[in-house]
Design an enzyme around this catalytic site. Sequence first.
Site, PDB file in Angstrom:
ATOM      1  N   LYS A 167       0.835  -1.204   0.000  1.00 43.41           N
ATOM      2  CA  LYS A 167       0.000   0.000   0.000  1.00 43.41           C
ATOM      3  C   LYS A 167       0.865   1.247   0.000  1.00 43.41           C
ATOM      4  CE  LYS A 167      -3.897  -2.184   2.293  1.00 43.41           C
ATOM      5  NZ  LYS A 167      -4.453  -2.634   3.568  1.00 43.41           N
ATOM      6  N   GLN A 169      -4.987  -1.330   9.738  1.00 41.78           N
ATOM      7  CA  GLN A 169      -4.899  -2.670   9.156  1.00 41.78           C
ATOM      8  C   GLN A 169      -5.529  -3.704  10.096  1.00 41.78           C
ATOM      9  OE1 GLN A 169      -3.524  -3.432   6.004  1.00 41.78           O
ATOM     10  NE2 GLN A 169      -4.395  -5.439   6.426  1.00 41.78           N
ATOM     11  N   ASP A 176     -11.398   2.854   4.168  1.00 39.46           N
ATOM     12  CA  ASP A 176     -11.783   1.443   4.094  1.00 39.46           C
ATOM     13  C   ASP A 176     -13.311   1.302   4.041  1.00 39.46           C
ATOM     14  OD1 ASP A 176      -9.962  -0.584   3.801  1.00 39.46           O
ATOM     15  OD2 ASP A 176      -9.450  -0.717   5.936  1.00 39.46           O
TER      16      ASP A 176
END
Length: 297
Positions: free
Chosen positions: A54, A98, A121
């Site tokens: 990422k 994460q 997200d």
Amino acid sequence: MPAHIIDGKTFAASVRGKVAKHVSQLREIHMTKPGLAVVLVGEDPASQVYVRSKGKQTVEVGMKSIEHKLDASTSEKVLLALIEKLNTDTEIHGILVQLPLPKHLDEDMIINSIDPAKDVDGFHISNVGLLGTGQKSMVPCTPLGCLMMLRDYHGSLSGMDAVVIGRSNIVGKPMAQLLLGDSCTVTLAHSRTKNLPEVIQRADIVVAAVGRPQMVIGDWIKPGATVIDVGINRIEKAGGGTRLVGDADFASCSSVAGAITPVPGGVGPMTIACLLANTVTACYRINGLEEPGEFTA
Ligand code: NDP
């Protein structure tokens, strides 16, 4: 005729190219540089690989990338303080924590502490509610990538029968909402669904997000249907070693389907591309600018 292979790698590269153009416009015309902060708690090897990837791709499209790597024993208080700092940081437009988090941390509470405008997200309860009610929201990256590929291949999805297998909060449920938003007739199947093969037989679109290697077989697929395979499963190879396979049995499904995404090289690369796209969208919105419609649901 063998199925058309929907090439997620090439499609993701084109999305990243468009993201990079928006980043340079934001920098040159609007004097703002989109920034993405990724927070990793602990040393989960798979998460470390994702975070590295990422960060690399964020920099490649010209955005600011920051990574916070915290010890596995980090307390909720310390993590919440970091998120609060990022929420108020004007150089950061996207925050990603994460998952999975170590067991002692309350995942829902942590995710819901992120400013919904920076929740790239799309897991914050406000964004879940906005998506569910058909309002402008941040959309979870994996289902957004699937939707983009479906729209690109089919044009309009209106009136199509879609079956999503798997009802997780990160893939199955938002995928079903997105397909409904595009006027598909949607069935959301799960482990208690009766006669799954018959349910799938009706579908023009099958999205498999189960986590069971090669579970969906060609005999279940309506000829000409489109199969989007979200699954990532590592299995033993016959001659030793391992390989990645999806939730659909590629060999049998691709001889019946009209189009199919491969694993690897299908949905996977689109997930990070959509994370970058969401960060650009967040940057436009936070700055009160008109956003590019191409990345939104
Ligand atoms: P979850 O484990 O959270 O959910 C799996 C879902 O599959 C559940 O809803 C479960 O039903 C359902 N299920 C399990 N067994 C069956 C069965 N026999 N028949 C029908 N449904 C079944 O998984 P995720 O949604 O997180 O992930 C799914 C897959 O997608 C995994 O392989 C994961 O690695 C992959 N993935 C890939 C991403 C990418 O970027 N390509 C991103 C995220 C995930 P129930 O609710 O009843 O238990």
